[in-house]
Scaffold this motif. Structure first.
Motif, PDB file in Angstrom:
ATOM      1  N   MET A   1      12.927  60.539  36.195  1.00 28.77           N
ATOM      2  CA  MET A   1      12.519  61.181  34.960  1.00 28.77           C
ATOM      3  C   MET A   1      14.047  60.727  33.682  1.00 28.77           C
ATOM      4  SD  MET A   1      11.012  63.243  32.939  1.00 28.77           S
ATOM      5  CE  MET A   1       9.398  63.890  34.906  1.00 28.77           C
ATOM      6  N   LEU A   2      14.658  61.081  33.825  1.00 25.48           N
ATOM      7  CA  LEU A   2      16.368  60.885  33.520  1.00 25.48           C
ATOM      8  C   LEU A   2      16.006  58.973  32.617  1.00 25.48           C
ATOM      9  CD1 LEU A   2      19.187  61.309  31.457  1.00 25.48           C
ATOM     10  CD2 LEU A   2      20.027  60.804  33.835  1.00 25.48           C
ATOM     11  N   ALA A   3      16.037  57.874  33.411  1.00 26.87           N
ATOM     12  CA  ALA A   3      15.487  56.922  32.842  1.00 26.87           C
ATOM     13  C   ALA A   3      14.564  56.435  32.490  1.00 26.87           C
ATOM     14  CB  ALA A   3      15.736  56.071  34.226  1.00 26.87           C
ATOM     15  N   TRP A   4      13.666  57.447  32.777  1.00 30.36           N
ATOM     16  CA  TRP A   4      12.376  56.682  31.268  1.00 30.36           C
ATOM     17  C   TRP A   4      13.225  57.972  30.378  1.00 30.36           C
ATOM     18  CZ3 TRP A   4       8.099  54.650  31.509  1.00 30.36           C
ATOM     19  CH2 TRP A   4       7.134  54.694  30.559  1.00 30.36           C
ATOM     20  N   ALA A   5      13.280  59.137  30.268  1.00 28.42           N
ATOM     21  CA  ALA A   5      13.837  59.484  28.442  1.00 28.42           C
ATOM     22  C   ALA A   5      14.640  58.765  27.968  1.00 28.42           C
ATOM     23  CB  ALA A   5      14.355  60.948  29.240  1.00 28.42           C
TER      24      ALA A   5
ATOM     25  N   ARG B   1      22.021  63.301  28.174  1.00 27.07           N
ATOM     26  CA  ARG B   1      22.497  62.351  28.800  1.00 27.07           C
ATOM     27  C   ARG B   1      21.597  61.042  28.623  1.00 27.07           C
ATOM     28  NH1 ARG B   1      26.909  62.126  30.845  1.00 27.07           N
ATOM     29  NH2 ARG B   1      26.761  64.052  31.570  1.00 27.07           N
ATOM     30  N   ALA B   2      19.624  61.122  28.706  1.00 25.48           N
ATOM     31  CA  ALA B   2      19.448  59.794  28.216  1.00 25.48           C
ATOM     32  C   ALA B   2      19.758  59.355  26.823  1.00 25.48           C
ATOM     33  CB  ALA B   2      17.706  60.459  27.843  1.00 25.48           C
ATOM     34  N   ILE B   3      19.930  60.083  25.754  1.00 26.51           N
ATOM     35  CA  ILE B   3      20.649  59.583  24.669  1.00 26.51           C
ATOM     36  C   ILE B   3      21.458  58.617  24.909  1.00 26.51           C
ATOM     37  CG2 ILE B   3      21.401  60.072  21.936  1.00 26.51           C
ATOM     38  CD1 ILE B   3      19.035  61.893  22.095  1.00 26.51           C
ATOM     39  N   GLN B   4      22.894  59.346  25.656  1.00 28.93           N
ATOM     40  CA  GLN B   4      24.236  57.852  25.720  1.00 28.93           C
ATOM     41  C   GLN B   4      23.314  57.311  26.571  1.00 28.93           C
ATOM     42  OE1 GLN B   4      25.990  61.594  27.829  1.00 28.93           O
ATOM     43  NE2 GLN B   4      27.609  62.379  26.060  1.00 28.93           N
ATOM     44  N   ILE B   5      22.963  57.204  27.491  1.00 28.10           N
ATOM     45  CA  ILE B   5      22.627  56.014  28.478  1.00 28.10           C
ATOM     46  C   ILE B   5      22.558  54.850  27.642  1.00 28.10           C
ATOM     47  CG2 ILE B   5      21.402  55.437  30.860  1.00 28.10           C
ATOM     48  CD1 ILE B   5      21.626  58.024  31.232  1.00 28.10           C
ATOM     49  N   SER B   6      20.897  55.442  26.602  1.00 25.39           N
ATOM     50  CA  SER B   6      20.025  54.347  25.992  1.00 25.39           C
ATOM     51  C   SER B   6      21.214  53.490  24.702  1.00 25.39           C
ATOM     52  CB  SER B   6      19.470  54.244  25.411  1.00 25.39           C
ATOM     53  OG  SER B   6      19.868  55.950  25.069  1.00 25.39           O
ATOM     54  N   TRP B   7      22.376  54.431  24.038  1.00 28.67           N
ATOM     55  CA  TRP B   7      22.893  53.898  22.865  1.00 28.67           C
ATOM     56  C   TRP B   7      24.018  53.226  23.459  1.00 28.67           C
ATOM     57  CZ3 TRP B   7      24.096  53.003  18.383  1.00 28.67           C
ATOM     58  CH2 TRP B   7      25.128  52.679  17.868  1.00 28.67           C
ATOM     59  N   LEU B   8      24.398  53.542  24.684  1.00 25.60           N
ATOM     60  CA  LEU B   8      26.031  52.923  25.159  1.00 25.60           C
ATOM     61  C   LEU B   8      25.446  51.584  25.547  1.00 25.60           C
ATOM     62  CD1 LEU B   8      27.865  56.092  26.585  1.00 25.60           C
ATOM     63  CD2 LEU B   8      28.611  54.101  24.168  1.00 25.60           C
TER      64      LEU B   8
ATOM     65  N   SER C   1      13.713  57.166  24.950  1.00 24.86           N
ATOM     66  CA  SER C   1      14.414  57.402  23.419  1.00 24.86           C
ATOM     67  C   SER C   1      14.893  56.176  22.904  1.00 24.86           C
ATOM     68  CB  SER C   1      15.796  58.235  24.279  1.00 24.86           C
ATOM     69  OG  SER C   1      16.760  57.478  24.546  1.00 24.86           O
ATOM     70  N   THR C   2      14.749  55.215  23.245  1.00 24.31           N
ATOM     71  CA  THR C   2      14.964  53.620  22.116  1.00 24.31           C
ATOM     72  C   THR C   2      14.260  53.259  21.982  1.00 24.31           C
ATOM     73  OG1 THR C   2      16.362  52.971  24.996  1.00 24.31           O
ATOM     74  CG2 THR C   2      15.395  51.072  22.710  1.00 24.31           C
ATOM     75  N   GLY C   3      12.702  53.383  22.089  1.00 17.55           N
ATOM     76  CA  GLY C   3      11.869  53.277  21.152  1.00 17.55           C
ATOM     77  C   GLY C   3      11.420  54.819  20.132  1.00 17.55           C
ATOM     78  N   VAL C   4      12.146  55.709  20.193  1.00 16.43           N
ATOM     79  CA  VAL C   4      12.125  57.046  19.123  1.00 16.43           C
ATOM     80  C   VAL C   4      13.055  56.872  17.909  1.00 16.43           C
ATOM     81  CG1 VAL C   4      11.630  59.067  18.210  1.00 16.43           C
ATOM     82  CG2 VAL C   4      10.499  58.230  19.896  1.00 16.43           C
ATOM     83  N   ILE C   5      14.405  56.963  18.639  1.00 15.58           N
ATOM     84  CA  ILE C   5      15.869  57.216  18.464  1.00 15.58           C
ATOM     85  C   ILE C   5      16.168  56.269  17.769  1.00 15.58           C
ATOM     86  CG2 ILE C   5      18.074  58.080  18.114  1.00 15.58           C
ATOM     87  CD1 ILE C   5      16.765  59.432  20.357  1.00 15.58           C
ATOM     88  N   TYR C   6      16.306  55.181  17.496  1.00 14.16           N
ATOM     89  CA  TYR C   6      17.650  53.909  17.361  1.00 14.16           C
ATOM     90  C   TYR C   6      16.644  52.566  16.545  1.00 14.16           C
ATOM     91  CZ  TYR C   6      20.329  55.432  21.393  1.00 14.16           C
ATOM     92  OH  TYR C   6      20.833  55.970  21.848  1.00 14.16           O
ATOM     93  N   GLY C   7      15.083  53.125  15.868  1.00 11.79           N
ATOM     94  CA  GLY C   7      14.602  51.824  14.729  1.00 11.79           C
ATOM     95  C   GLY C   7      15.096  51.562  13.810  1.00 11.79           C
ATOM     96  N   ASP C   8      15.699  53.064  13.431  1.00 11.93           N
ATOM     97  CA  ASP C   8      16.293  53.615  11.941  1.00 11.93           C
ATOM     98  C   ASP C   8      18.092  52.475  12.142  1.00 11.93           C
ATOM     99  OD1 ASP C   8      17.157  54.110  10.119  1.00 11.93           O
ATOM    100  OD2 ASP C   8      16.998  56.152  10.270  1.00 11.93           O
TER     101      ASP C   8
END
Length: 702
Positions: A1-5, A268-275, A9-16
């Motif tokens: 679930m964490l990996a999927w989130a 945690r999902a946001i931290q993983i996808s950013w870092l 999140s990559t598809g929603v948050i980091y577009g900008d």
């Protein structure tokens, strides 16, 4: 679930923030930069992404969530739970009671600071104001973000076709934006899953291009990882270097989406996808662009840094992926706007507009039709008016950096009061981040006459609406406080056992009207009677033979099991029951057979018989005591006779005061009442039989 989130999140948050490589260098330089200036600008980009995005937001700010919610208003809401800085909605106060117990865990400095903000009206107003301004500025930038990103991508076509007209670019951009807003009803989860591969490919392509350019052209730009070049750039260029920060800050526009979209995913999902993905890819992308620009003999690459620097043979692929990434960039701010509106509605700073929950797993993944279409109109208008990323860049970014500064200030308060960190440690980090934000703000404000005035004006309008609505709600709460009556204050039995109004309300006898009356109770106070019942009895001097006070209480979960939904109690009024329906956001509760469902639940309550009732709602098949059977017979007779739903319609009138302050108050309340009248749920919107609805009107003076 964490990996999927994390993937979603990559598809929603980091577009900008991920599409910033399209325009940062072109917004910073007006002519070909020297190697030393290019490396200095790159150094500022690297350390801004490291200190502001990674250290401040990813490791510190994300911890300041309010029950999983992010954004500046969530921090304000979090502070309100630990310090008495907000006047609570009396409707909620009646159901939840919080008390403070002294544990001596807070440092003396923290206690003094908390006492100061609780006792100072000015400090409480300032906290409210900065929280509201933060939300307004994020939403104002949300109008510009789609225009900036999509225009930046579509302008890349001119590299292959210089004859493409400006009107064609604007037309294509507007068509893409309309299509993006049209697919919002599919929900954040589906869009995030769909868009995530696009962002992943986009970021990896940027990283690959960066590595290629670094190897092929000028690897010496890696010296930019030394902060020496950032400081020397500012010192050497003086005023011009300081002004260029207004373009360099575009490298981290979208950072507020990391925090604002927290409710749709998780920390945690946001931290993983950013870092793990976004941060390293962006660093290498900017380094690679600098490597190409430094060796560019034509001295034109800086004007369109992404498309000029892609590896040979990949231009058309880069064109397609850039357009797709720009569409995703718009999604980040659209999602943020929905999240933030949810928060301001929860704290009564905005009227409740239609909200559709699009996920059964994540409560805060929502879609708001009205907000969506208003954002679309604003974005299309902005795209048509500004028509290129250079002019948009002048308007863009000011609100973002102001929001980061507001976040710094609010998180510092959280660190002292809630995290209970030593004040000297909080002050040390606050000064570092406030200085960073302050330098960028001072540079960005220079752009106000060139276009940034638009977002400031838009955020001021939004802030005014939020403040006026909250002011009006507080005045409404004060006016409604006199309506809270205990049953004994309104009704009493005379010596003959007949029910009468008490003497303060006239003392008339209350007649009995056959049928079942379901009174909608918006408060759900277990002690007091609903206002609509008070008004009904006072006007008609009558009561239904069976009375139900019906209150709906939403819970932050998709659905509530049927056996856990209903809480039923008796009141001191004869043949009167109080029913609380606990429901999830995916439950459909206002149905045409609501009356039958409530009667079945009352029967179960009376008999304590939790077997399945008969289809007609009857309980005669079970043997009961005479008293219970008499109560059941009365309930069945009333239901079979008629069922009426009674709702209150509160009309507010403004009390006039012949002073300047009274004139301002009158104006604010007029605006509040106009918004209230045009945003209230109409009877026609309720999925219950309109032929059985009765609306009781009453006037309150505010």
């Amino acid at each position: 679930m964490l990996a999927w989130a994390a993937f979603q999140s990559t598809g929603v948050i980091y577009g900008d923030i991920g599409t910033s490589p399209l325009y940062v260098y072109s917004s910073t330089f007006t002519q070909q930069p020297s190697w030393i200036d290019l490396v200095g600008a790159l150094s500022i980009i690297i350390w801004s992404l490291t200190l502001i995005v990674t250290v401040k937001y990813c490791f510190i700010v994300l911890r300041a969530d309010d029950d999983g919610q992010g954004g500046t208003f969530a921090i304000y809401s979090l502070l309100a739970r630990y310090a008495h800085i907000v006047r609570q909605d009396p409707n909620a106060v009646g159901t939840v009671q919080l008390e403070r117990h002294d544990t001596n865990e807070m440092k003396p400095a923290g206690r003094r600071f908390r006492r100061f903000i609780e006792n100072s009206r000015a400090s409480k107003f300032m906290l409210k104001l900065v929280g509201v301004i933060g939300v307004s500025m994020v939403m104002a930038d949300g109008v510009l973000t789609p225009a900036q990103s999509v225009l930046g991508a579509i302008q890349g076509i001119t590299v292959a076709n210089p004859d493409l007209t400006r009107s064609a670019i604007v037309g294509i951009s507007c068509a893409i934006l309309v299509a993006l807003f049209a697919i919002q009803p599919f929900g954040t989860a589906k869009l995030g899953t769909t868009f995530a591969p696009v962002v992943v490919v986009w970021l990896l392509f940027n990283m690959s291009s960066g590595i290629y350019n670094l190897v092929q052209y000028d690897y010496t730009v890696l010296k930019a990882f030394s902060p020496y070049f950032a400081f020397s750039y500012l010192i050497r260029n003086g005023h011009d270097g300081w002004k260029s920060l207004g373009g360099l800050l575009l490298a981290f526009t979208g950072v507020e989406a990391l925090f604002a979209d927290l409710g749709a995913f998780s920390k945690r999902a946001i931290q993983i996808s950013w870092l793990g993905l976004a941060y390293p890819c962006l660093l290498i992308a900017y380094v690679g662009q600098a490597a190409y620009i430094s060796a560019d003999a034509t001295e034109t690459a800086f004007t369109n840094p992404f498309f000029y620097t892609v590896p040979p043979g990949t231009f058309y692929f880069s064109m397609v992926i850039a357009v797709l990434a720009a569409i995703v960039a718009s999604q980040a701010m659209i999602t943020s706007s929905f999240q933030l509106l949810t928060q301001v509605m929860r704290l009564s700073y905005f009227p409740h507009i239609k909200t559709v929950h699009t996920s059964e797993k994540f409560h805060e993944q929502v879609y708001m039709p009205l907000a969506n279409w208003l954002l679309m109109v604003g974005t299309v208008v902005v795209t048509a008016v500004y028509n290129n990323t250079t002019s948009l860049g002048n308007a863009y970014g000011v609100c973002v950096i102001v929001v980061t500064f507001i976040t710094t200030c609010l998180v510092a308060v959280v660190a002292v009061i809630i995290w209970r960190l030593p004040s000297y440690l909080v002050l040390f980090f606050f000064l570092i981040f406030a200085a960073l934000d302050g330098v960028y703000i001072s540079s960005a404000l220079v752009k106000v006459p060139d276009g940034a005035w638009f977002t400031i004006l838009l955020s001021a309008i939004l802030s005014s609406i939020f403040i006026i609505w909250r002011f009006g709600k507080e005045q409404q709460w004060a006016a409604e406080s006199s309506d809270r009556l205990l049953p004994g204050h309104l009704l009493a039995n005379d010596s003959l056992g007949d029910l009468r109004l008490t003497q303060p309300f006239g003392g008339q006898k209350i007649s009995d009207a056959s049928g079942l009356g379901i009174f909608f109770d918006k408060v759900g106070d277990l002690q007091n009677i609903p206002v609509v019942f008070t008004q009904f009895v006072r006007k008609f001097k009558a009561r239904p033979s069976i009375i139900l006070f019906f209150h709906m209480r939403p819970l932050s979960q998709p659905t509530v099991p049927h056996e856990e939904r209903f809480v039923i109690t008796r009141t001191s009024i004869p043949a009167c029951y109080r029913v609380t329906l606990r429901h999830g956001y995916m439950d459909d509760i206002l149905t045409p057979d609501l009356g039958r469902i409530l009667v079945e639940q009352i029967i179960l309550y009376i008999t304590r018989d939790y077997s399945t009732p008969l289809p007609d709602g009857s309980a005669r098949s079970v043997h009961h005591s005479p008293e219970v059977q008499a109560e059941l017979d009365a309930l069945n007779r009333a239901y079979e006779d008629q069922t009426v739903y009674i709702m209150g319609k509160e009309v507010m009138k403004i009390g006039k005061k012949r002073t300047i302050r009274g004139a301002f108050r009158w104006f604010f309340l007029e605006v509040f009442l106009w918004i209230r009248e045009n945003s209230r749920t109409k009877l026609a919107d309720l999925n219950i039989d309109a032929d059985k609805l009765v609306e009781v009107g009453f006037v309150k003076q505010i």
